[in-house]
Enzyme design. Sequence first.
Site, PDB file in Angstrom:
ATOM      1  N   PHE A  93      -5.354  -8.702  64.371  1.00  0.00           N
ATOM      2  CA  PHE A  93      -4.596  -9.719  63.640  1.00  0.00           C
ATOM      3  C   PHE A  93      -5.338 -10.099  62.354  1.00  0.00           C
ATOM      4  CE2 PHE A  93      -3.607 -14.265  62.954  1.00  0.00           C
ATOM      5  CZ  PHE A  93      -2.222 -14.262  63.019  1.00  0.00           C
ATOM      6  N   ASN A 200      -6.670 -19.935  68.500  1.00  0.00           N
ATOM      7  CA  ASN A 200      -5.433 -19.657  67.776  1.00  0.00           C
ATOM      8  C   ASN A 200      -4.753 -18.563  68.588  1.00  0.00           C
ATOM      9  OD1 ASN A 200      -3.381 -19.112  66.004  1.00  0.00           O
ATOM     10  ND2 ASN A 200      -4.657 -17.949  64.581  1.00  0.00           N
ATOM     11  N   PRO A 201      -4.034 -18.962  69.650  1.00  0.00           N
ATOM     12  CA  PRO A 201      -3.490 -17.954  70.564  1.00  0.00           C
ATOM     13  C   PRO A 201      -2.200 -17.355  70.007  1.00  0.00           C
ATOM     14  CG  PRO A 201      -2.809 -20.123  71.275  1.00  0.00           C
ATOM     15  CD  PRO A 201      -3.652 -20.325  70.030  1.00  0.00           C
TER      16      PRO A 201
END
Length: 307
Positions: A93, A200-201
Amino acid sequence: MELDHLLRDAVRRLADAGIPSPRADAELLASWVLGLSRGELALKALTGLEVSGADAERISDLVAERCRRVPLQHLTGSAPFRSLELRVGPGVFIPRPETESVVEAVLGQLRRLGEEGIRRPRIVDLGTGSGAIAAAVAAEFPAAEVHAVELSAEAVAWARMNFEVLPDHAAQVTLHHGDLRRSPELLGELSGTFDVVVSNPPYIPADMVPTEVEVREHDPQMALYGGGEGGLELPFAVVAAAEELLRPGGWFIMEHAELQAGPIAEHCAAQPLLESVHTHRDLTGRDRATSAVLARAQRGDVAKWRA
Ligand SMILES: C[S@@+](CC[C@H](N)C(=O)[O-])C[C@H]1O[C@@H](n2cnc3c(N)ncnc32)[C@H](O)[C@@H]1O
């Protein structure tokens, strides 16, 4: 070919392809190939620098890839995050600017702990991805003992690279490969001792597929979708993990979507072990993170409540 001409051509191609920031992207790609800062690039463009055929071809190829919506960060292999240039690429990510505000809140909490006499606070980042949050905290608060949990083997490899360049990484950061839902077992005897849990899932609901091609096709699916109703399965799993990992009086903060601020605050307020639930705004005023404190009861009482 003259740099100025090459840049104008790149900007036109990127704009025609619908890239939202064509000039910035053209300059960043050219700077990267030529090994110049953006300021130096602007000066060289003004003074008529001639770019070699090989460099011009390399820039043109990267512009073509960017026109196909490959993220800029994948093309340059790096993403700025607070004071760091993180290494990123396929399988991880890309860290976002709004997460920098979450790091700011964590640093504020670590400074408050320092005032209470806690000199070496212990912190864990759940779903660390590239290691952005954990690495930034380690870089900006070197006294912290930082742990990071990540399920994706590819992301773990990127995080490891980003931790290894920290000056004192071996003493500062420990990476744990595994599922955050099993973090109490993964972290073993450290469970129940953390001063801070940050995450920050993945939180996007399954039916809200991102419109940006860069996100939809290049960020890993595992990093995006939270699962369950409203994408809240993993965010709620983070809350449950935080309750297990924190010491009494410990603090956690989690990033989420603006629409999830209400349900997450309600969920936290409904947990008997959590208090001081607080919603945090990002720099644009949106409700993008929630924090709470684990009640300052004796662990024995906590165990009773959990039973
Ligand atoms: C939105 S990304 C955030 C990455 C990084 N913390 C950041 O802010 O840039 C979520 C991360 O959680 C990881 N992840 C997803 N499910 C997980 C799980 N069950 N256990 C641990 N990590 C998980 C993903 O692989 C991804 O790296």
